[in-house]
Design a protein around this motif. Structure first.
Motif, PDB file in Angstrom:
ATOM      1  N   THR A 271       0.824  -1.206   0.000  1.00  0.00           N
ATOM      2  CA  THR A 271       0.000   0.000   0.000  1.00  0.00           C
ATOM      3  C   THR A 271       0.859   1.257   0.000  1.00  0.00           C
ATOM      4  OG1 THR A 271      -1.742  -1.161   1.232  1.00  0.00           O
ATOM      5  CG2 THR A 271      -1.808   1.251   1.240  1.00  0.00           C
ATOM      6  N   VAL A 272       1.881   1.247   0.853  1.00  0.00           N
ATOM      7  CA  VAL A 272       2.770   2.402   0.940  1.00  0.00           C
ATOM      8  C   VAL A 272       3.489   2.628  -0.383  1.00  0.00           C
ATOM      9  CG1 VAL A 272       4.867   3.292   2.025  1.00  0.00           C
ATOM     10  CG2 VAL A 272       3.101   2.221   3.420  1.00  0.00           C
ATOM     11  N   ILE A 273       3.982   1.540  -0.951  1.00  0.00           N
ATOM     12  CA  ILE A 273       4.746   1.656  -2.195  1.00  0.00           C
ATOM     13  C   ILE A 273       3.866   2.168  -3.329  1.00  0.00           C
ATOM     14  CG2 ILE A 273       5.927   0.325  -3.976  1.00  0.00           C
ATOM     15  CD1 ILE A 273       6.990  -1.447  -1.684  1.00  0.00           C
ATOM     16  N   LYS A 274       2.667   1.627  -3.446  1.00  0.00           N
ATOM     17  CA  LYS A 274       1.781   2.058  -4.514  1.00  0.00           C
ATOM     18  C   LYS A 274       1.435   3.539  -4.378  1.00  0.00           C
ATOM     19  CE  LYS A 274      -0.372  -2.286  -5.904  1.00  0.00           C
ATOM     20  NZ  LYS A 274      -1.633  -3.041  -6.052  1.00  0.00           N
ATOM     21  N   ALA A 275       1.286   3.994  -3.130  1.00  0.00           N
ATOM     22  CA  ALA A 275       0.982   5.404  -2.910  1.00  0.00           C
ATOM     23  C   ALA A 275       2.157   6.289  -3.339  1.00  0.00           C
ATOM     24  CB  ALA A 275       0.649   5.643  -1.444  1.00  0.00           C
ATOM     25  N   ARG A 276       3.359   5.719  -3.264  1.00  0.00           N
ATOM     26  CA  ARG A 276       4.536   6.514  -3.577  1.00  0.00           C
ATOM     27  C   ARG A 276       5.101   6.209  -4.969  1.00  0.00           C
ATOM     28  NH1 ARG A 276       7.860   6.585   2.169  1.00  0.00           N
ATOM     29  NH2 ARG A 276       6.130   7.327   3.448  1.00  0.00           N
ATOM     30  N   ILE A 277       4.379   5.404  -5.728  1.00  0.00           N
ATOM     31  CA  ILE A 277       4.865   5.029  -7.061  1.00  0.00           C
ATOM     32  C   ILE A 277       5.146   6.246  -7.953  1.00  0.00           C
ATOM     33  CG2 ILE A 277       3.988   4.121  -9.263  1.00  0.00           C
ATOM     34  CD1 ILE A 277       3.276   1.573  -7.823  1.00  0.00           C
ATOM     35  N   PRO A 278       4.255   7.268  -7.991  1.00  0.00           N
ATOM     36  CA  PRO A 278       4.575   8.428  -8.841  1.00  0.00           C
ATOM     37  C   PRO A 278       5.919   9.055  -8.494  1.00  0.00           C
ATOM     38  CG  PRO A 278       2.278   8.495  -8.169  1.00  0.00           C
ATOM     39  CD  PRO A 278       2.912   7.380  -7.385  1.00  0.00           C
ATOM     40  N   GLY A 279       6.196   9.171  -7.188  1.00  0.00           N
ATOM     41  CA  GLY A 279       7.482   9.731  -6.769  1.00  0.00           C
ATOM     42  C   GLY A 279       8.644   8.844  -7.166  1.00  0.00           C
ATOM     43  N   ILE A 280       8.429   7.520  -7.023  1.00  0.00           N
ATOM     44  CA  ILE A 280       9.476   6.575  -7.415  1.00  0.00           C
ATOM     45  C   ILE A 280       9.736   6.669  -8.917  1.00  0.00           C
ATOM     46  CG2 ILE A 280      10.121   4.137  -7.514  1.00  0.00           C
ATOM     47  CD1 ILE A 280       8.245   3.647  -5.171  1.00  0.00           C
ATOM     48  N   GLN A 281       8.650   6.699  -9.694  1.00  0.00           N
ATOM     49  CA  GLN A 281       8.799   6.778 -11.142  1.00  0.00           C
ATOM     50  C   GLN A 281       9.540   8.049 -11.545  1.00  0.00           C
ATOM     51  OE1 GLN A 281       4.578   6.333 -11.942  1.00  0.00           O
ATOM     52  NE2 GLN A 281       4.959   4.411 -13.041  1.00  0.00           N
ATOM     53  N   SER A 282       9.170   9.154 -10.908  1.00  0.00           N
ATOM     54  CA  SER A 282       9.826  10.422 -11.217  1.00  0.00           C
ATOM     55  C   SER A 282      11.316  10.366 -10.899  1.00  0.00           C
ATOM     56  CB  SER A 282       9.166  11.557 -10.428  1.00  0.00           C
ATOM     57  OG  SER A 282       9.830  12.776 -10.644  1.00  0.00           O
ATOM     58  N   LEU A 283      11.644   9.794  -9.750  1.00  0.00           N
ATOM     59  CA  LEU A 283      13.040   9.706  -9.342  1.00  0.00           C
ATOM     60  C   LEU A 283      13.836   8.788 -10.270  1.00  0.00           C
ATOM     61  CD1 LEU A 283      15.135  10.543  -7.256  1.00  0.00           C
ATOM     62  CD2 LEU A 283      14.432   8.595  -5.857  1.00  0.00           C
ATOM     63  N   ILE A 284      13.229   7.648 -10.628  1.00  0.00           N
ATOM     64  CA  ILE A 284      13.915   6.710 -11.522  1.00  0.00           C
ATOM     65  C   ILE A 284      14.081   7.323 -12.914  1.00  0.00           C
ATOM     66  CG2 ILE A 284      13.649   4.528 -12.757  1.00  0.00           C
ATOM     67  CD1 ILE A 284      12.627   3.271 -10.261  1.00  0.00           C
ATOM     68  N   ASN A 285      13.036   7.989 -13.404  1.00  0.00           N
ATOM     69  CA  ASN A 285      13.128   8.625 -14.724  1.00  0.00           C
ATOM     70  C   ASN A 285      14.223   9.693 -14.735  1.00  0.00           C
ATOM     71  OD1 ASN A 285      11.046   7.047 -15.712  1.00  0.00           O
ATOM     72  ND2 ASN A 285       9.457   8.578 -15.317  1.00  0.00           N
ATOM     73  N   LYS A 286      14.303  10.442 -13.646  1.00  0.00           N
ATOM     74  CA  LYS A 286      15.338  11.464 -13.539  1.00  0.00           C
ATOM     75  C   LYS A 286      16.727  10.820 -13.528  1.00  0.00           C
ATOM     76  CE  LYS A 286      17.016  15.207 -10.580  1.00  0.00           C
ATOM     77  NZ  LYS A 286      16.837  15.919  -9.286  1.00  0.00           N
ATOM     78  N   SER A 287      16.851   9.725 -12.766  1.00  0.00           N
ATOM     79  CA  SER A 287      18.140   9.028 -12.689  1.00  0.00           C
ATOM     80  C   SER A 287      18.527   8.447 -14.044  1.00  0.00           C
ATOM     81  CB  SER A 287      18.074   7.912 -11.640  1.00  0.00           C
ATOM     82  OG  SER A 287      17.796   8.436 -10.356  1.00  0.00           O
ATOM     83  N   ILE A 288      17.542   7.879 -14.752  1.00  0.00           N
ATOM     84  CA  ILE A 288      17.810   7.322 -16.086  1.00  0.00           C
ATOM     85  C   ILE A 288      18.266   8.421 -17.037  1.00  0.00           C
ATOM     86  CG2 ILE A 288      16.689   6.331 -18.122  1.00  0.00           C
ATOM     87  CD1 ILE A 288      15.060   4.574 -16.257  1.00  0.00           C
ATOM     88  N   ALA A 289      17.583   9.572 -16.988  1.00  0.00           N
ATOM     89  CA  ALA A 289      17.960  10.686 -17.862  1.00  0.00           C
ATOM     90  C   ALA A 289      19.381  11.163 -17.561  1.00  0.00           C
ATOM     91  CB  ALA A 289      16.963  11.840 -17.693  1.00  0.00           C
TER      92      ALA A 289
END
Length: 588
Positions: A271-289
């Motif tokens: 539940t916690v992870i799913k709630a924070r998925i947008p933040g995780i995705q943003s951070l991972i996308n930034k790291s990938i870039a």
């Protein structure tokens, strides 16, 4: 303990730590969640290094464990697995009772677990015992705090029910770092060992010590059960029966036990992870870039075979060549300097020649007289005209050559500029030098050809005069000129002035033509050829080189190669995480 779901994806981002004080039964709780005996046991501080335990639920098959420090070695014997934990601890700390912050990573695959990642830490202690440094009390506390102080962590605080919670180290330190209890889960052990006539109902119902999440009670195996090697399946059954048959806890049995604890942690974490998925995705996308950007800056890895090396060098040279053309064509700056040579420098140099001074009265008289020789001219001093014109036009060669050299300097300057702007060449110092030298050598050859062609234009004007221009000269006689004047009269000032004026008019006419034709010749021989064949000679020589010679051109810094390899591995991991997190997001 640190809990993560799903472990392979969010282990880095959402650590959830649980701390267990010494002698609180934390090892038993951990083994109950796993369903296996695998942790070292004994008196004092048994856990002397953090144990990062990843649980992976599999559909079927035999249970086994794998250590990160022993890749591809499967432990199906959990007694041997326990011994490896002890041995690996000793490898880092020696056989002393010291502790280490270096974690042991262990993955367990079983159909009987939930997807979870836990971190088991050394229990807090009050005093140092023999063989331990005096600083061990603070060392352990600092280690625990380094995990649980992170705002992303979830604290699993395990305390024995037969001790006063007011003195619980786990609750005390948890309250310090999480005063509102938003990320603290309380676990009460040894409920079955409480004094007769006492119970833990008030605690489990949240009346005596309230947490945001309900307390969970567990009943671990007794020492006798451990000595008799009672398996976890039987232990879990006894635990369920204890809560179901106990009058005090029967109404709470649906949220008691180690099985419920594991499921609750897994569900909560999801539940916690799913709630924070947008933040995780943003951070991972930034790291990938960021990784892609740095990899792009570092350039492509070097090919192993000769063909690959040759192709790589050719591609880099084409990039350089394209940048060079863009400078000349105006896409990038610099090409306008060539036009400045033609529009300003060359015309100004022609004006500085001052033909009128060259055609002074004395000089005209001198050259005409010398040209006549022993036989003075009869009507018009043709040889004198030719000599005057030739001497004037020859002086144009200086500005013409200067224009060629000026354009040559600009083209070489653009080579150096293009080399510095070709990012790929920065990787390979030897190739950068070779390309720069080869381009400059080509420009030198083009300059030499351009000078020949330009000087030929001047020579052509010298060797053949435009007849139509001079056909008007006899008109002066028809309009009153008297050819019967003596030879000496023809050398008078008026006559010589007219000759000088005619020559100057002709020379100015020729200069006007050369002012247009010389730039065309320079562009044809230098600028056009530089765009068409700047590196042709280099490519020809490149095709003759052996693999070793090609490798010497691609002399990349080893540190850069290591950095690229490291970044590529990290990028692969981030992309894998991105794909899995996206799948979780869609499932949500």
């Amino acid at each position: 303990m640190q809990s993560l779901l799903p472990a392979p994806i969010v282990q880095i981002w959402y650590p959830n730590l649980g701390h267990h004080p010494q002698s609180s039964g934390k090892s038993s709780v951990l083994e109950s969640i796993v369903g296996k005996d695998f942790l070292p046991r004994g008196s004092g501080i048994v856990t002397r290094r953090p144990l990062v335990l990843q649980l992976h639920k599999i559909d079927e098959g035999k249970e086994y464990g794998e250590f990160l420090h022993l890749p591809r070695k499967k432990f199906t014997d959990f007694v041997a697995l326990r011994q490896e934990i002890m041995d690996e601890t000793d490898r880092e700390t020696g056989r002393s009772k010291a502790i280490s912050t270096v974690p042991i990573h262990l993955s367990i695959y079983s159909p009987n677990v939930v997807n979870l990642t836990l971190i088991d830490l050394p229990g807090l202690t009050k005093v140092a015992v023999e063989g331990q440094p005096e600083s061990i009390v603070m060392d352990i506390e600092n280690m625990v705090r380094s995990y649980i102080e992170k705002p992303n962590c979830i604290i699993l605080a395990i305390s024995p029910a037969n001790q006063d919670l007011a003195t619980s180290d786990a609750i005390k330190i948890s309250r310090e770092v999480d005063p509102k209890g938003k990320r603290t889960f309380g676990v009460l052990t040894k409920i079955d060992l409480m004094d007769k006539g006492t119970d833990a109902v008030d605690i489990l119902e949240g009346k005596s010590y309230r947490l945001q999440f309900p307390w969970i009670g567990v009943v671990n195996r007794s020492q006798a059960d451990i000595n008799k090697s009672v398996d976890m399946i039987a232990a879990r059954r006894r635990e369920r029966e204890y809560f179901a048959n106990s009058p005090e806890y029967k109404h709470l049995e649906h949220r008691m036990g180690s099985e419920h604890l594991g499921k609750m942690l897994s569900k909560h974490l999801e539940t916690v992870i799913k709630a924070r998925i947008p933040g995780i995705q943003s951070l991972i996308n930034k790291s990938i870039a960021e990784l892609e950007s740095e990899l792009s800056r570092l350039g492509k890895p070097i090919a192993a075979d000769a063909g690959g090396k040759l192709y790589m060098i050719m591609e880099i040279c084409r990039i350089f060549d394209q940048i060079y053309k863009e400078h000349l064509d105006g896409v990038r700056s610099g090409g306008d300097k060539v036009y400045n040579v033609f529009d300003n420098q060359f015309p100004a140099a022609l004006k500085r020649l001052q033909f009128d001074k060259h055609l002074s009265m004395d000089n005209v008289r001198k050259l005409i007289t010398e040209a006549d020789g022993y036989q003075p001219h009869l009507i018009a001093p043709e040889q004198g005209y030719r000599r005057l014109i030739e001497c004037s036009l020859i002086s144009i060669k200086g500005p013409a050559e200067a224009a060629v050299d000026a354009v040559h300097s600009i083209l070489k300057e653009l080579v150096h500029k293009s080399v510095s702007e070709t990012v790929e060449l920065k990787q390979y110092p030897s190739l950068r030098m070779e390309v720069g030298n080869a381009a400059c050598e080509s420009l030198d050859r083009m300059r030499d050809e351009s000078k020949k062609a330009t000087l030929k234009l001047v020579d052509m004007e010298c060797c053949y005069l435009t007849v139509d221009f001079f056909r008007k000269l006899p008109q002066d006689i028809e309009k009153g000129g008297n050819p019967t004047h003596s030879i000496f009269d023809r050398y008078n000032d008026s006559y010589l002035r007219r000759v000088g004026t005619n020559v100057l008019s002709y020379v100015n006419m020729v200069c006007a033509g050369l002012r247009n034709s010389i730039p065309k010749s320079i562009v044809h021989c230098q600028v056009r050829e530089a765009k068409r064949s700047l590196l042709d000679h280099f490519f020809t020589e490149l095709g003759k080189k052996e693999t070793k010679q090609l490798s010497s051109l691609l002399d990349e810094d080893p540190a850069v190669m290591e950095r690229r390899t490291s970044l590529a591995k990290r990028l692969e991991l981030y992309r894998s995480a991105q794909a899995e997190i996206d799948a979780v997001a869609w499932a949500k």
